[in-house]
Design a protein around this motif. Sequence first.
Motif, short mmCIF file in Angstrom:
data_model
loop_
_atom_site.label_atom_id
_atom_site.label_comp_id
_atom_site.label_asym_id
_atom_site.label_seq_id
_atom_site.Cartn_x
_atom_site.Cartn_y
_atom_site.Cartn_z
N THR A 5 4.07 -19.40 27.65
CA THR A 5 2.56 -19.74 26.05
C THR A 5 1.51 -20.77 27.51
O THR A 5 2.08 -21.46 28.01
CB THR A 5 3.05 -19.60 25.42
N LEU A 6 0.68 -19.90 27.61
CA LEU A 6 -0.56 -21.08 28.20
C LEU A 6 -1.23 -21.67 26.97
O LEU A 6 -1.71 -20.31 26.32
CB LEU A 6 -1.47 -19.65 28.63
N PHE A 7 -1.09 -22.77 26.33
CA PHE A 7 -1.49 -23.13 25.29
C PHE A 7 -2.74 -23.70 26.19
O PHE A 7 -2.90 -25.03 26.46
CB PHE A 7 -0.60 -23.89 24.68
N THR A 8 -4.06 -23.50 25.74
CA THR A 8 -5.19 -24.05 25.86
C THR A 8 -5.53 -25.37 24.55
O THR A 8 -6.36 -26.45 25.52
CB THR A 8 -6.24 -23.24 25.62
N ASN A 9 -4.80 -26.05 23.85
CA ASN A 9 -4.51 -27.10 22.90
C ASN A 9 -6.78 -26.71 22.50
O ASN A 9 -7.09 -25.76 22.18
CB ASN A 9 -4.83 -28.54 23.46
N THR A 10 -7.47 -28.15 22.84
CA THR A 10 -8.97 -28.19 22.36
C THR A 10 -9.99 -28.40 24.20
O THR A 10 -11.08 -28.06 23.93
CB THR A 10 -9.15 -29.27 21.86
N HIS A 11 -9.24 -27.36 25.24
CA HIS A 11 -9.80 -27.51 26.67
C HIS A 11 -10.38 -26.14 27.25
O HIS A 11 -9.60 -25.04 26.24
CB HIS A 11 -8.79 -28.15 27.72
N ALA A 33 1.70 -14.97 26.51
CA ALA A 33 1.48 -15.61 25.05
C ALA A 33 0.20 -17.10 25.29
O ALA A 33 0.17 -17.39 26.35
CB ALA A 33 1.61 -16.55 23.52
N VAL A 34 -1.10 -16.60 25.12
CA VAL A 34 -2.35 -17.53 25.58
C VAL A 34 -2.41 -17.81 23.84
O VAL A 34 -3.12 -17.08 22.83
CB VAL A 34 -3.51 -16.79 25.83
N THR A 35 -2.53 -19.24 23.45
CA THR A 35 -3.13 -19.64 22.30
C THR A 35 -3.67 -20.51 22.46
O THR A 35 -3.75 -21.60 23.72
CB THR A 35 -1.27 -19.50 21.06
N GLY A 36 -3.62 -21.90 21.29
CA GLY A 36 -4.45 -22.63 21.31
C GLY A 36 -6.10 -22.82 20.92
O GLY A 36 -6.09 -21.57 20.60
N SER A 37 -6.73 -24.15 19.93
CA SER A 37 -8.03 -23.66 19.79
C SER A 37 -9.18 -24.17 21.14
O SER A 37 -10.28 -24.23 20.61
CB SER A 37 -7.77 -25.33 18.86
N GLY A 38 -8.52 -24.19 22.10
CA GLY A 38 -9.39 -23.52 23.14
C GLY A 38 -9.73 -22.71 23.82
O GLY A 38 -9.94 -21.37 22.67
N LYS A 39 -10.19 -22.48 25.14
CA LYS A 39 -10.59 -21.17 24.81
C LYS A 39 -10.38 -20.88 27.01
O LYS A 39 -9.78 -21.41 27.34
CB LYS A 39 -12.41 -20.78 25.25
N VAL A 40 -10.16 -18.94 26.96
CA VAL A 40 -10.42 -19.02 28.63
C VAL A 40 -11.55 -18.59 28.71
O VAL A 40 -12.20 -17.81 28.41
CB VAL A 40 -9.19 -17.73 28.33
N ARG A 41 -11.74 -19.21 30.26
CA ARG A 41 -13.21 -18.40 29.94
C ARG A 41 -13.46 -17.87 32.02
O ARG A 41 -13.06 -18.17 33.35
CB ARG A 41 -14.27 -19.61 30.69
#
Length: 361
Positions: A5-11, A33-41
């Motif tokens: 899992t890649l957890f983006t947190n808020t980042h 999984a790629v989750t969290g309230s952050g984003k992948v750019r």
Amino acid sequence: RSGGTLFTNTHTFFINKPVSVLYSNIIFNSGSAVTGSGKVRANTGNYGYIRLDIRNGSDFSAELNIHYGNIYAYSLLPLEYYTEFNGKVKIDTGAVLSSGSYTDTLKLNDDIVNNGTLNCNCRFYGSSLENNGIVSSPLFTFGAAVQSLAGTGKFTNNYCVANTGSSVILNSDHQLHKLRIKNGGSFDISGKTLKISGNSYDPVENSGTFITSGSITEFNNQSVNQIIPVSNISYNSIRINNPNGLFLTGNLSIPSELSLINGDLDLNGYIITLSPNAILNETPGNSVGGNSGYITITRDINSPSDLNAGGLGAVITSGANLGPTEIRRGHAYQFGLGDYDISIKRYFDIIPTNNSGLNAT
């Protein structure tokens, strides 16, 4: 990997392609999984591309931001034709999101903001598409119960589809290429202007519900002529903005306005019926015509003075009550008794209920 899992947190998690290589390939295996309230750019710069190899069974739920350059999203595994994003997708100006080929489809399950280019088959299940860029999808399908389409952009290729069970509401004027409404689907353009540039047969197809109250449908291909489809479609107002002209494929009723701002409309043997309060608005060099067919309006006329009913061009003055009166305008030559008694290509039939003692001019 599977189970990772890649957890983006808020980042923000950055995927930047090195300048020295043609492409970067990022694999999301089944079970990852790629989750969290952050984003992948994702950002390629001015050279090459990034491939997001998102495989069936993975869960990409974080927001995806296509920041710049060419980004491809598809699985390299055989027989995997769907790539699924469960989070929001934002495409920035100068960025392009594509699939691998015309057989691949992106399944987008959350909202989309497109300021760049979306270039792939799409099945959209989010609640809001804000399109300020270009959607060049061969097939873009709305599939959720209630969905909004807005923005200043355009669809440039093939069909925008309101699928069975979907209800699409146009919340700003918008440019489509072609529109198809399937049985059980609806597309609501109330109070807005829907622009259509498709030039093939039936650029608007309706087997469901097409809601047009207070709207304008504009046909605006700038390269070749178009048709006005009429099967199972009730327009409110139509605007002609095609220098190559349009032609009818069936009889047409206009409740509000038929406006010609660029290009002619060939009746092609059919009849346009204006509602009593509707109007024909022609501009210099742009008119309704054709060797057969006519345009008509029926209105209750009492003691008219310089009345140009419906804008058809027959100006009537009379001190009498004509009652319900039909005015037809055709565009074929009329011939008199002499060898040279030939009219211009326009005539009127005025058919009043009361046709005696009118002293009308």
